[in-house]
Structures are given as structure tokens and as C-alpha cells.
Design a protein around this motif. Structure first.
Motif, PDB file in Angstrom:
ATOM      1  N   ASP A  19     -50.123 -38.127-118.648  1.00 32.01           N
ATOM      2  CA  ASP A  19     -49.454 -36.851-118.910  1.00 32.01           C
ATOM      3  C   ASP A  19     -47.943 -37.009-119.060  1.00 32.01           C
ATOM      4  O   ASP A  19     -47.292 -36.256-119.781  1.00 32.01           O
ATOM      5  N   VAL A  20     -47.376 -37.984-118.356  1.00 30.88           N
ATOM      6  CA  VAL A  20     -45.947 -38.276-118.451  1.00 30.88           C
ATOM      7  C   VAL A  20     -45.790 -39.783-118.629  1.00 30.88           C
ATOM      8  O   VAL A  20     -46.347 -40.562-117.847  1.00 30.88           O
ATOM      9  N   THR A  21     -45.070 -40.190-119.656  1.00 30.77           N
ATOM     10  CA  THR A  21     -44.837 -41.617-119.894  1.00 30.77           C
ATOM     11  C   THR A  21     -43.360 -41.854-120.170  1.00 30.77           C
ATOM     12  O   THR A  21     -42.640 -40.939-120.594  1.00 30.77           O
ATOM     13  N   LEU A  22     -42.925 -43.100-119.936  1.00 33.07           N
ATOM     14  CA  LEU A  22     -41.542 -43.477-120.201  1.00 33.07           C
ATOM     15  C   LEU A  22     -41.514 -44.735-121.052  1.00 33.07           C
ATOM     16  O   LEU A  22     -42.393 -45.603-120.919  1.00 33.07           O
ATOM     17  N   SER A  23     -40.528 -44.830-121.922  1.00 31.29           N
ATOM     18  CA  SER A  23     -40.317 -46.055-122.690  1.00 31.29           C
ATOM     19  C   SER A  23     -38.813 -46.239-122.881  1.00 31.29           C
ATOM     20  O   SER A  23     -38.040 -45.277-122.828  1.00 31.29           O
ATOM     21  N   GLY A  24     -38.395 -47.491-123.074  1.00 28.95           N
ATOM     22  CA  GLY A  24     -36.979 -47.792-123.222  1.00 28.95           C
ATOM     23  C   GLY A  24     -36.707 -48.641-124.444  1.00 28.95           C
ATOM     24  O   GLY A  24     -37.608 -49.289-124.983  1.00 28.95           O
ATOM     25  N   PHE A  86     -31.334 -46.704-124.168  1.00 31.59           N
ATOM     26  CA  PHE A  86     -31.796 -45.362-123.839  1.00 31.59           C
ATOM     27  C   PHE A  86     -33.263 -45.399-123.450  1.00 31.59           C
ATOM     28  O   PHE A  86     -33.974 -46.384-123.693  1.00 31.59           O
ATOM     29  N   CYS A  87     -33.707 -44.326-122.820  1.00 29.01           N
ATOM     30  CA  CYS A  87     -35.131 -44.196-122.518  1.00 29.01           C
ATOM     31  C   CYS A  87     -35.595 -42.826-122.979  1.00 29.01           C
ATOM     32  O   CYS A  87     -34.794 -41.897-123.149  1.00 29.01           O
ATOM     33  N   THR A  88     -36.873 -42.718-123.228  1.00 30.51           N
ATOM     34  CA  THR A  88     -37.482 -41.438-123.558  1.00 30.51           C
ATOM     35  C   THR A  88     -38.552 -41.138-122.516  1.00 30.51           C
ATOM     36  O   THR A  88     -39.272 -42.027-122.072  1.00 30.51           O
ATOM     37  N   ILE A  89     -38.609 -39.887-122.130  1.00 28.74           N
ATOM     38  CA  ILE A  89     -39.631 -39.398-121.209  1.00 28.74           C
ATOM     39  C   ILE A  89     -40.504 -38.431-122.010  1.00 28.74           C
ATOM     40  O   ILE A  89     -40.006 -37.426-122.525  1.00 28.74           O
ATOM     41  N   SER A  90     -41.769 -38.762-122.155  1.00 24.51           N
ATOM     42  CA  SER A  90     -42.686 -37.949-122.948  1.00 24.51           C
ATOM     43  C   SER A  90     -43.593 -37.157-122.018  1.00 24.51           C
ATOM     44  O   SER A  90     -44.131 -37.709-121.050  1.00 24.51           O
ATOM     45  N   VAL A  91     -43.774 -35.863-122.324  1.00 19.37           N
ATOM     46  CA  VAL A  91     -44.533 -34.979-121.448  1.00 19.37           C
ATOM     47  C   VAL A  91     -45.559 -34.221-122.277  1.00 19.37           C
ATOM     48  O   VAL A  91     -45.202 -33.522-123.238  1.00 19.37           O
ATOM     49  N   GLU A  92     -46.830 -34.353-121.913  1.00 21.00           N
ATOM     50  CA  GLU A  92     -47.884 -33.623-122.609  1.00 21.00           C
ATOM     51  C   GLU A  92     -47.705 -32.116-122.414  1.00 21.00           C
ATOM     52  O   GLU A  92     -47.371 -31.665-121.312  1.00 21.00           O
ATOM     53  N   PRO A  93     -47.920 -31.326-123.478  1.00 15.87           N
ATOM     54  CA  PRO A  93     -47.870 -29.865-123.316  1.00 15.87           C
ATOM     55  C   PRO A  93     -48.863 -29.417-122.245  1.00 15.87           C
ATOM     56  O   PRO A  93     -49.968 -29.938-122.143  1.00 15.87           O
ATOM     57  N   ASP A 118     -36.264 -47.312-112.829  1.00 17.29           N
ATOM     58  CA  ASP A 118     -37.279 -47.965-112.000  1.00 17.29           C
ATOM     59  C   ASP A 118     -38.680 -47.766-112.584  1.00 17.29           C
ATOM     60  O   ASP A 118     -39.513 -48.680-112.571  1.00 17.29           O
ATOM     61  N   MET A 119     -38.949 -46.601-113.144  1.00 14.96           N
ATOM     62  CA  MET A 119     -40.280 -46.283-113.657  1.00 14.96           C
ATOM     63  C   MET A 119     -40.579 -46.994-114.978  1.00 14.96           C
ATOM     64  O   MET A 119     -41.753 -47.158-115.338  1.00 14.96           O
ATOM     65  N   LEU A 120     -39.553 -47.392-115.703  1.00 13.02           N
ATOM     66  CA  LEU A 120     -39.785 -48.041-116.993  1.00 13.02           C
ATOM     67  C   LEU A 120     -40.606 -49.318-116.867  1.00 13.02           C
ATOM     68  O   LEU A 120     -41.351 -49.681-117.785  1.00 13.02           O
ATOM     69  N   SER A 121     -40.495 -50.009-115.740  1.00 14.25           N
ATOM     70  CA  SER A 121     -41.138 -51.323-115.601  1.00 14.25           C
ATOM     71  C   SER A 121     -42.657 -51.248-115.624  1.00 14.25           C
ATOM     72  O   SER A 121     -43.322 -52.237-115.947  1.00 14.25           O
ATOM     73  N   ASP A 122     -43.237 -50.099-115.319  1.00 10.66           N
ATOM     74  CA  ASP A 122     -44.708 -49.981-115.285  1.00 10.66           C
ATOM     75  C   ASP A 122     -45.318 -49.699-116.651  1.00 10.66           C
ATOM     76  O   ASP A 122     -46.535 -49.769-116.811  1.00 10.66           O
ATOM     77  N   GLY A 123     -44.510 -49.355-117.638  1.00 12.58           N
ATOM     78  CA  GLY A 123     -45.025 -49.130-118.988  1.00 12.58           C
ATOM     79  C   GLY A 123     -45.841 -47.850-119.122  1.00 12.58           C
ATOM     80  O   GLY A 123     -45.903 -47.022-118.213  1.00 12.58           O
ATOM     81  N   PHE A 124     -46.483 -47.691-120.284  1.00 12.96           N
ATOM     82  CA  PHE A 124     -47.262 -46.492-120.597  1.00 12.96           C
ATOM     83  C   PHE A 124     -48.508 -46.366-119.733  1.00 12.96           C
ATOM     84  O   PHE A 124     -48.866 -45.289-119.281  1.00 12.96           O
ATOM     85  N   HIS A 125     -49.203 -47.485-119.539  1.00 11.33           N
ATOM     86  CA  HIS A 125     -50.527 -47.445-118.902  1.00 11.33           C
ATOM     87  C   HIS A 125     -50.419 -47.798-117.423  1.00 11.33           C
ATOM     88  O   HIS A 125     -51.082 -48.707-116.937  1.00 11.33           O
ATOM     89  N   TYR A 126     -49.582 -47.057-116.696  1.00  9.98           N
ATOM     90  CA  TYR A 126     -49.404 -47.362-115.287  1.00  9.98           C
ATOM     91  C   TYR A 126     -50.644 -46.952-114.475  1.00  9.98           C
ATOM     92  O   TYR A 126     -51.355 -46.007-114.823  1.00  9.98           O
ATOM     93  N   ALA A 127     -50.878 -47.683-113.402  1.00  8.27           N
ATOM     94  CA  ALA A 127     -52.054 -47.440-112.556  1.00  8.27           C
ATOM     95  C   ALA A 127     -51.864 -46.149-111.750  1.00  8.27           C
ATOM     96  O   ALA A 127     -50.744 -45.760-111.437  1.00  8.27           O
TER      97      ALA A 127
END
Length: 202
Positions: A19-24, A86-93, A118-127
């Protein structure tokens, strides 16, 4: 027209892996991400340097103390002003009820910035039990509290001549042309355009 075409030919909905992902990303001065849009909400945040965000109607120049929320399906382009990370934070509607319907500037404090890094290191598919998953509620709360009402971005003019000046100033902000110099520059550009048009017709 865009809304009409989307109703007639709707896009296939592609969901984020969470539902929420981060990428840099890191960019050199002058690099850009050409016009695009997302089916989810999107926060653009400079971690180092300055990022310029353009939409069809506005432009924002954002240092590391500011971020920008873009609602789903907002066309935008990103420019690096100087060397930039930069980083982007993506949020599902529908993830939370308070997601804003319009573009909005956010104030980025130290906690929000360091949490995102800190959260960027886990990538899109975090556990589900990862630090990123556990940090999502705090991240969303910090975003909700970061709204900076009144910072609506610089509206872009509809006049082609004024738009040419704005484009030049965005690409070369150190330019110190006088009004007279701008008049000369735009006059030369108009004459070149008319001459080229006559050549094509001939």
C-alpha cells in the motif's frame, strides 16, 4: 479531453506491491524525468540538493526542507537542480482517508527525512515484519502533519512569450536580463520563427 478519453479507454489498474512503497534515485545537474503520471498518490522529496517539479499548470522548486504531494493521475516532470538525490513515496488510493485531492507542498522535518532514508533500504517488496512495514504508520502520520497550506507553486502563464521567459529562467536561474533585453530576445525568436515558416511554405 484527457478525462473524456480516460472514461472511454480506461487504463488497466496496476496496484503497488504494498500500500505504501518508497524508491530513491540520484541525478546529475540538469537530468530530468520526462512527463509521466502514476495511478497512485506520489510524494516527491529531495534528500540532497533541489528538485523542480512541473505539472501542466504549476511549477515547484523544492529544497530538502520541502516535498510535494501529487494525487493520482497528475502529469508531471522532474528536473534536477544541481546534483540531487531524491526519494518518492507512493501511496495506494484508499490507504488512508485524508489523502489530499490536489497537489500540496509538505514541510519536511528531520524525523520524516531520516525515516524515509532508513526505509529505502528494504525496497518495494518489504516483508510484513520488516522495519519498513513497522514504520509505515509513523510515516503516514508524519506526512499528514506535514501539510504546508498556502504554498501552491508558481502558476505557469498561458502566453507563449511569457512561457518562453519562464522556461529560460527555470533552466538558467542566474540570468539577469533586463526587460529591454527580454524584448530583444523574444523579438529575434519571433522573427526567426516567421522566417522559418516562410521557408517551409516556399
Amino acid at each position: 479531453m484527457k478525462e473524456l478519453l480516460l472514461r472511454r479507454y480506461p487504463e488497466t489498474r496496476r496496484h503497488l506491491p504494498r500500500d505504501v512503497t518508497l524508491s530513491g534515485m540520484e541525478c546529475e545537474d540538469g537530468e530530468r524525468q520526462p512527463w509521466h503520471q502514476h495511478q497512485h498518490g506520489h510524494v516527491v522529496m529531495a534528500l540532497r540538493g533541489v528538485v523542480r517539479v512541473l505539472t501542466p499548470a504549476h511549477t515547484w522548486t523544492l529544497p530538502a526542507s520541502r516535498a510535494l504531494w501529487l494525487p493520482p493521475n497528475t502529469p508531471h516532470e522532474l528536473h534536477a537542480v544541481g546534483r540531487m538525490q531524491f526519494c518518492t513515496i507512493s501511496v495506494e488510493p484508499g490507504t488512508v482517508s485524508w489523502l489530499w485531492p490536489n497537489a500540496l507542498v509538505l514541510t519536511v522535518g528531520p524525523l520524516l527525512r531520516e525515516l524515509a532514508v532508513d526505509m529505502l533500504s528494504d525496497g518495494f517488496h518489504y516483508a510484513p515484519d520488516s522495519r519498513t512495514a513497522l514504520s509505515i504508520p509513523l510515516l503516514l502520520r508524519l506526512l499528514r502533519e506535514a501539510a504546508a497550506p498556502g504554498e501552491h507553486g508558481l502558476p505557469l502563464p498561458s502566453s507563449a512569450k511569457l512561457l518562453a521567459i519562464c522556461e529560460h529562467m527555470m533552466m538558467a536561474p542566474a540570468t539577469d536580463y533586463s526587460l529591454e533585453r527580454w524584448g530583444e530576445e523574444l523579438g529575434r525568436a519571433a522573427r526567426r520563427s516567421r522566417a522559418a515558416s516562410r521557408t517551409r511554405r516556399g
